[in-house]
Motif scaffolding. Structure first.
Motif, PDB file in Angstrom:
ATOM      1  N   HIS A   1       0.872  -1.174   0.000  1.00 33.20           N
ATOM      2  CA  HIS A   1       0.000   0.000   0.000  1.00 33.20           C
ATOM      3  C   HIS A   1       0.907   1.220   0.000  1.00 33.20           C
ATOM      4  CE1 HIS A   1      -3.253   2.716   0.892  1.00 33.20           C
ATOM      5  NE2 HIS A   1      -2.651   3.128   1.993  1.00 33.20           N
ATOM      6  N   PHE A   2       0.709   2.124  -0.957  1.00 34.06           N
ATOM      7  CA  PHE A   2       1.521   3.336  -1.059  1.00 34.06           C
ATOM      8  C   PHE A   2       0.791   4.494  -0.391  1.00 34.06           C
ATOM      9  CE2 PHE A   2       2.904   0.656  -4.497  1.00 34.06           C
ATOM     10  CZ  PHE A   2       4.271   0.789  -4.466  1.00 34.06           C
ATOM     11  N   ALA A   3       1.511   5.248   0.442  1.00 34.77           N
ATOM     12  CA  ALA A   3       0.931   6.392   1.149  1.00 34.77           C
ATOM     13  C   ALA A   3       2.029   7.401   1.446  1.00 34.77           C
ATOM     14  CB  ALA A   3       0.274   5.933   2.447  1.00 34.77           C
ATOM     15  N   GLU A   4       1.630   8.650   1.642  1.00 36.24           N
ATOM     16  CA  GLU A   4       2.614   9.673   2.001  1.00 36.24           C
ATOM     17  C   GLU A   4       3.145   9.443   3.410  1.00 36.24           C
ATOM     18  OE1 GLU A   4       1.513  13.723   1.189  1.00 36.24           O
ATOM     19  OE2 GLU A   4       0.406  13.076  -0.584  1.00 36.24           O
ATOM     20  N   THR A   5       2.258   9.058   4.331  1.00 39.50           N
ATOM     21  CA  THR A   5       2.644   8.764   5.708  1.00 39.50           C
ATOM     22  C   THR A   5       1.785   7.617   6.226  1.00 39.50           C
ATOM     23  OG1 THR A   5       1.047  10.318   6.629  1.00 39.50           O
ATOM     24  CG2 THR A   5       3.267  11.176   6.226  1.00 39.50           C
TER      25      THR A   5
END
Length: 130
Positions: free
Chosen positions: A35-39
Motif C-alpha cells: 500500500h503506497f501512502a505519504e505517511t
C-alpha cells in the motif's frame, strides 16, 4: 511467478488481491501486497489490516507492507504508478495485479490513474481488475 498486488483500500483493489492470490495458487507463485501512502496513519493501518485478513483467509504466508516513499505531486496516482514500476524493477516481479476504480475522464485528468501508468509503461505483464 512472483506477483505484486498493490492495494489502495478500494473494493476493486481487494478484488484484485483475491485474483492475485488465485493466480499465484494456480501457477505455484507468491504474492506480495503493498500500500503506497505519504505517511502511515490509521487509514493505512486499516488497509493493511484488511489485506492481512484476506491473506490469512486464503492461507497465504505474506505480510502486507506500506511504502511511504511517495513525494506529494499534483497527480498522486501517476506517482503511485511510477512507484509500483520502481518496485517491480527492484524486486523482479513477474506480474502485477491491481484494481482500477473506473474513474471518469475528468477524475483521471485531475488525479491520473496508477493502473493506466503501469499499463502504459509496458514493462511488466499487468492484470487490471475492475
Amino acid at each position: 511467478m512472483d506477483i505484486l498486488a498493490p492495494v489502495d483500500g478500494s473494493d476493486c483493489s481487494f478484488r484484485a488481491l483475491g485474483f492475485a492470490i488465485e493466480m499465484a495458487d494456480r501457477y505455484d507463485g507468491s504474492v506480495d501486497v503493498v500500500h503506497f501512502a505519504e505517511t502511515e496513519s490509521a487509514s493505512t493501518d486499516a488497509v493493511v489490516d484488511r489485506a492481512q485478513r484476506v491473506l490469512d483467509a486464503q492461507d497465504v504466508d505474506a505480510d502486507p507492507e506500506v511504502s511511504t516513499d511517495l513525494e506529494p505531486e499534483f497527480r498522486p496516482s501517476d506517482r503511485v504508478g511510477e512507484d509500483i514500476l520502481d518496485l517491480v524493477e527492484r524486486r523482479g516481479y513477474d506480474h502485477v495485479v491491481m484494481g482500477n476504480s473506473g474513474a471518469g475522464a475528468l477524475e483521471r485528468a485531475i488525479l491520473g490513474s496508477a493502473a493506466e501508468t503501469v499499463l502504459n509503461a509496458d514493462r511488466v505483464p499487468v492484470t487490471v481488475v475492475p
